[in-house]
Design an enzyme around this catalytic site. Structure first.
Site: not given
Ligand code: PBG
Length: 331
Positions: A212, A256, A202
């Site tokens: 967010r 991701k 990630k």
């Molecule tokens: C947070 C989380 C995020 C997403 C999924 N889980 C955002 C982040 O890491 O700030 C992002 C998903 C998306 O942008 O569609 N644990």
């Protein structure tokens, strides 16, 4: 293997493209609703929906509405849904206790979906950010996002979700050692058949902006997530993370964001052959929808093409906000 091609005109590569049937016959990958995990946003209340401004077509739904939407999605052939809570400001605290409350929004949604669509796979998110006063995925002490104390909290969160009936847990926090800790806790607590889909690779990405917004974490977040999420410049590190998470007991792994990281998807699939998923994140969705709304792109065609790209890159499935629309189009 090097592809072998006869010299022209013995080889005319257009021959296999000459008709829809010929193209169908020689198509290398396929896309179906079975490939989708649908991420949904849950909010408090009853019988309500709110649009997410930066994600046209995406809504936050109350628990009952999420359950109804899950039933519809399952009928469309979508096998799995992933829950993200929009937590009330009062439940965002320094100790993040709401994260492992058996009755938090996410755990309510798990039970409601299991009631409405018992055969659907329910996935969750494990990270403290929806419950953290400062928007981080882990506890913050003196400006540092601390690892080990966070892992203890993630384990409690995982057990509460498993207890509520989750089929797949999705640790998205990027702390070290959490997969092994969660796996051991699940084994120790009679949840042997709960899967872990690790957000293994990630990246610290600006493509998460609209998400967010959707979970109300944009204004809360202080600083960035670069001490735990990956540097977008790195590729070998993704392989080390995937290797580590598989060794600790992850059943499946995720890359991701998605489209800007298809090279990582391919490397991960080729190297490990494990069930591999990509998350087509909020910013990717927003870009396509914004261009489509302006008439700059054919939204439906780009949606399908973008999803096909994941299959071509070696992914077994895709987390995508397009899941219901794409499933309807694919029929
Ligand atoms: C947070 C989380 C995020 C997403 C999924 N889980 C955002 C982040 O890491 O700030 C992002 C998903 C998306 O942008 O569609 N644990």
């Amino acid at each position: 293997m090097k592809p072998t091609v006869a010299p022209f005109p013995a080889a005319r590569l257009r021959r296999t493209r000459k008709s829809p049937a010929m193209r169908a016959l020689t198509r290398e990958t396929s896309l179906s609703p079975n490939d989708f995990i649908w991420p949904v946003f849950v909010m408090a209340g009853r019988d309500g929906e709110d649009p997410v401004a930066s994600m046209p077509g995406v809504k936050r739904r109350t628990v009952d509405r999420v359950a109804a939407a899950a039933r519809e999605a399952y009928a469309l052939g979508i096998p799995a849904i992933c829950i993200f809570p929009y937590t009330a400001a009062a439940d965002r605290t320094e100790d993040c206790a709401e994260a492992w409350s058996p009755n938090n929004l996410s755990n309510q949604a798990i039970r409601a979906i299991k009631d409405a669509a018992p055969d659907m796979v329910v996935m969750t998110d494990i990270a403290l950010d929806p419950y953290n006063i400062n928007g981080h995925d882990g506890f913050v002490e003196n400006g540092e996002i601390v690892n080990d104390r966070t892992v203890d909290a993630l384990v409690k969160m995982a057990l509460a979700q498993a207890e509520a009936g989750a089929d797949i847990l999705g640790p998205s926090d990027m702390m070290d050692g959490r997969i092994g800790a969660i796996r051991a806790a699940l084994e120790g607590d009679n949840h042997q058949n709960v899967s872990i889909l690790s957000y293994a690779a990630k990246y610290a990405s600006a493509f998460y902006g609209p998400f967010r917004d959707a979970v109300g974490a944009s204004s809360a977040l202080s600083g960035d997530k670069k001490t735990y999420q990956m540097d977008p410049a790195n590729s070998d590190e993704a392989l080390r993370l995937v290797q580590r998470d598989l060794a600790e007991g992850a059943d499946m792994v995720m890359i991701k964001p998605g489209m800007p990281y298809l090279d990582i998807c391919r490397r991960v699939k080729d190297t490990f052959g494990a069930p591999t998923f990509a998350y087509q994140v909020s910013g990717e969705y927003a870009m396509i929808q914004a261009a489509a709304q302006n008439g700059w792109l054919d939204g439906d065609k780009v949606m399908i093409e973008s999803l096909q790209a994941f299959k071509r890159a070696g992914c077994d499935g895709i987390l995508t906000y397009f899941a219901p629309a794409a499933a309807r189009l694919l029929g």
